[in-house]
Design a protein around this motif. Structure first.
Motif, PDB file in Angstrom:
ATOM      1  N   MET A 153      -5.216  -6.757   9.827  1.00 27.80           N
ATOM      2  CA  MET A 153      -4.057  -5.991   9.415  1.00 27.80           C
ATOM      3  C   MET A 153      -4.392  -5.258   8.137  1.00 27.80           C
ATOM      4  O   MET A 153      -4.996  -5.831   7.236  1.00 27.80           O
ATOM      5  N   MET A 154      -4.020  -3.997   8.085  1.00 29.13           N
ATOM      6  CA  MET A 154      -4.186  -3.202   6.876  1.00 29.13           C
ATOM      7  C   MET A 154      -2.794  -2.958   6.299  1.00 29.13           C
ATOM      8  O   MET A 154      -1.978  -2.273   6.906  1.00 29.13           O
ATOM      9  N   MET A 155      -2.526  -3.547   5.146  1.00 28.22           N
ATOM     10  CA  MET A 155      -1.239  -3.376   4.478  1.00 28.22           C
ATOM     11  C   MET A 155      -1.397  -2.277   3.435  1.00 28.22           C
ATOM     12  O   MET A 155      -2.271  -2.352   2.587  1.00 28.22           O
ATOM     13  N   ILE A 156      -0.544  -1.274   3.505  1.00 28.39           N
ATOM     14  CA  ILE A 156      -0.687  -0.070   2.688  1.00 28.39           C
ATOM     15  C   ILE A 156       0.295  -0.140   1.526  1.00 28.39           C
ATOM     16  O   ILE A 156       1.508  -0.185   1.721  1.00 28.39           O
ATOM     17  N   TYR A 157      -0.253  -0.151   0.308  1.00 22.93           N
ATOM     18  CA  TYR A 157       0.556  -0.249  -0.900  1.00 22.93           C
ATOM     19  C   TYR A 157       0.479   1.040  -1.704  1.00 22.93           C
ATOM     20  O   TYR A 157      -0.596   1.601  -1.880  1.00 22.93           O
ATOM     21  N   ALA A 158       1.629   1.474  -2.216  1.00 25.79           N
ATOM     22  CA  ALA A 158       1.662   2.547  -3.195  1.00 25.79           C
ATOM     23  C   ALA A 158       1.525   1.885  -4.555  1.00 25.79           C
ATOM     24  O   ALA A 158       2.153   0.865  -4.814  1.00 25.79           O
ATOM     25  N   GLY A 159       0.690   2.436  -5.402  1.00 25.88           N
ATOM     26  CA  GLY A 159       0.433   1.816  -6.695  1.00 25.88           C
ATOM     27  C   GLY A 159       1.286   2.370  -7.805  1.00 25.88           C
ATOM     28  O   GLY A 159       1.952   3.393  -7.667  1.00 25.88           O
ATOM     29  N   SER A 160       1.288   1.673  -8.932  1.00 25.33           N
ATOM     30  CA  SER A 160       1.924   2.108 -10.174  1.00 25.33           C
ATOM     31  C   SER A 160       3.356   2.555  -9.971  1.00 25.33           C
ATOM     32  O   SER A 160       3.744   3.662 -10.329  1.00 25.33           O
ATOM     33  N   VAL A 161       4.158   1.672  -9.417  1.00 23.35           N
ATOM     34  CA  VAL A 161       5.556   1.991  -9.188  1.00 23.35           C
ATOM     35  C   VAL A 161       6.295   1.967 -10.511  1.00 23.35           C
ATOM     36  O   VAL A 161       6.287   0.981 -11.226  1.00 23.35           O
ATOM     37  N   GLY A 162       6.912   3.082 -10.844  1.00 23.06           N
ATOM     38  CA  GLY A 162       7.625   3.187 -12.116  1.00 23.06           C
ATOM     39  C   GLY A 162       9.070   2.758 -12.002  1.00 23.06           C
ATOM     40  O   GLY A 162       9.560   2.383 -10.947  1.00 23.06           O
ATOM     41  N   PRO A 182      -5.184   7.410   4.141  1.00 20.62           N
ATOM     42  CA  PRO A 182      -4.659   8.148   2.998  1.00 20.62           C
ATOM     43  C   PRO A 182      -4.029   7.247   1.938  1.00 20.62           C
ATOM     44  O   PRO A 182      -4.016   7.575   0.763  1.00 20.62           O
ATOM     45  N   GLY A 183      -3.529   6.091   2.337  1.00 23.66           N
ATOM     46  CA  GLY A 183      -2.907   5.164   1.391  1.00 23.66           C
ATOM     47  C   GLY A 183      -3.880   4.515   0.435  1.00 23.66           C
ATOM     48  O   GLY A 183      -3.471   3.914  -0.563  1.00 23.66           O
ATOM     49  N   SER A 184      -5.176   4.632   0.687  1.00 27.52           N
ATOM     50  CA  SER A 184      -6.158   4.027  -0.207  1.00 27.52           C
ATOM     51  C   SER A 184      -6.519   4.956  -1.367  1.00 27.52           C
ATOM     52  O   SER A 184      -7.240   4.560  -2.272  1.00 27.52           O
ATOM     53  N   ARG A 185      -6.005   6.162  -1.349  1.00 33.16           N
ATOM     54  CA  ARG A 185      -6.352   7.163  -2.362  1.00 33.16           C
ATOM     55  C   ARG A 185      -5.425   7.080  -3.570  1.00 33.16           C
ATOM     56  O   ARG A 185      -4.322   6.559  -3.492  1.00 33.16           O
ATOM     57  N   GLY A 186      -5.885   7.627  -4.689  1.00 34.22           N
ATOM     58  CA  GLY A 186      -5.066   7.674  -5.902  1.00 34.22           C
ATOM     59  C   GLY A 186      -4.741   6.275  -6.406  1.00 34.22           C
ATOM     60  O   GLY A 186      -5.618   5.426  -6.501  1.00 34.22           O
ATOM     61  N   ASP A 187      -3.482   6.050  -6.690  1.00 37.45           N
ATOM     62  CA  ASP A 187      -3.035   4.742  -7.176  1.00 37.45           C
ATOM     63  C   ASP A 187      -2.742   3.767  -6.045  1.00 37.45           C
ATOM     64  O   ASP A 187      -2.344   2.639  -6.292  1.00 37.45           O
ATOM     65  N   GLY A 188      -2.905   4.202  -4.798  1.00 41.91           N
ATOM     66  CA  GLY A 188      -2.617   3.344  -3.655  1.00 41.91           C
ATOM     67  C   GLY A 188      -3.730   2.358  -3.387  1.00 41.91           C
ATOM     68  O   GLY A 188      -4.801   2.397  -3.989  1.00 41.91           O
ATOM     69  N   ALA A 189      -3.468   1.450  -2.473  1.00 41.78           N
ATOM     70  CA  ALA A 189      -4.454   0.454  -2.055  1.00 41.78           C
ATOM     71  C   ALA A 189      -4.139   0.025  -0.641  1.00 41.78           C
ATOM     72  O   ALA A 189      -2.985   0.027  -0.225  1.00 41.78           O
ATOM     73  N   VAL A 190      -5.192  -0.342   0.079  1.00 39.98           N
ATOM     74  CA  VAL A 190      -5.024  -0.901   1.417  1.00 39.98           C
ATOM     75  C   VAL A 190      -5.631  -2.293   1.385  1.00 39.98           C
ATOM     76  O   VAL A 190      -6.817  -2.455   1.098  1.00 39.98           O
ATOM     77  N   VAL A 191      -4.809  -3.294   1.631  1.00 39.44           N
ATOM     78  CA  VAL A 191      -5.266  -4.683   1.661  1.00 39.44           C
ATOM     79  C   VAL A 191      -5.595  -5.030   3.104  1.00 39.44           C
ATOM     80  O   VAL A 191      -4.767  -4.824   3.998  1.00 39.44           O
ATOM     81  N   VAL A 192      -6.793  -5.546   3.341  1.00 38.57           N
ATOM     82  CA  VAL A 192      -7.250  -5.897   4.686  1.00 38.57           C
ATOM     83  C   VAL A 192      -7.261  -7.412   4.802  1.00 38.57           C
ATOM     84  O   VAL A 192      -7.876  -8.094   3.985  1.00 38.57           O
ATOM     85  N   ARG A 193      -6.563  -7.923   5.814  1.00 38.69           N
ATOM     86  CA  ARG A 193      -6.553  -9.359   6.085  1.00 38.69           C
ATOM     87  C   ARG A 193      -6.590  -9.583   7.582  1.00 38.69           C
ATOM     88  O   ARG A 193      -5.944  -8.843   8.333  1.00 38.69           O
ATOM     89  N   PRO A 194      -7.330 -10.607   8.023  1.00 38.83           N
ATOM     90  CA  PRO A 194      -7.301 -10.911   9.447  1.00 38.83           C
ATOM     91  C   PRO A 194      -5.949 -11.504   9.834  1.00 38.83           C
ATOM     92  O   PRO A 194      -5.292 -12.158   9.018  1.00 38.83           O
TER      93      PRO A 194
END
Length: 122
Positions: free
Chosen positions: A1-10, A104-116
């Motif tokens: 599973m790839m969980m897509i996070y937006a980073g630096s939430v203000g 695209p979610g891995s770019r900039g302040d985003g991150a993609v967390v990969v977990r089985p």
């Protein structure tokens, strides 16, 4: 599973003033559409979803006594927002990391967390 996070939430996101995804998009709709088509066309797509606006989140906690507390909004201590996910079927972690890096979610302040995904039948 790839969980897509937006980073630096203000604070503007925490108060619900940001747009539909709950965080500022660093990639346009076209980039997301191309990525989704690539995952689908590669035959590895199991499922994917974008999550509704951050202001629709509700958090439930149950204490040791079994008392439930319901709070409007996401987990308060987090500065990142889970925006969606992909479940893909790939042969190994290296392949999953390659697909996560393309997201695209891995770019900039985003991150993609990969977990089985857990397999309790094994």
């Amino acid at each position: 599973m790839m969980m897509i996070y937006a980073g630096s939430v203000g604070e503007e996101v925490a108060s619900g003033e940001e747009a539909a995804s709950g965080a500022a998009d660093t990639a346009g709709f076209e980039a997301w559409q191309r990525y989704h088509e690539q995952v689908r066309d590669a035959g590895i797509l199991v499922s994917s979803e974008s999550l509704a606006d951050l202001v629709t989140a509700t958090t439930v906690r149950v204490d040791e006594a079994g008392e439930r507390t319901v709070t409007d909004g996401p987990f308060a201590e987090s500065r990142e927002v889970l925006g969606g996910f992909y479940v893909i079927d790939v042969p190994d972690l290296d392949a999953a990391l390659d697909w996560a890096a393309r997201c695209p979610g891995s770019r900039g302040d985003g991150a993609v967390v990969v977990r089985p995904v857990a397999d309790f039948g094994a």
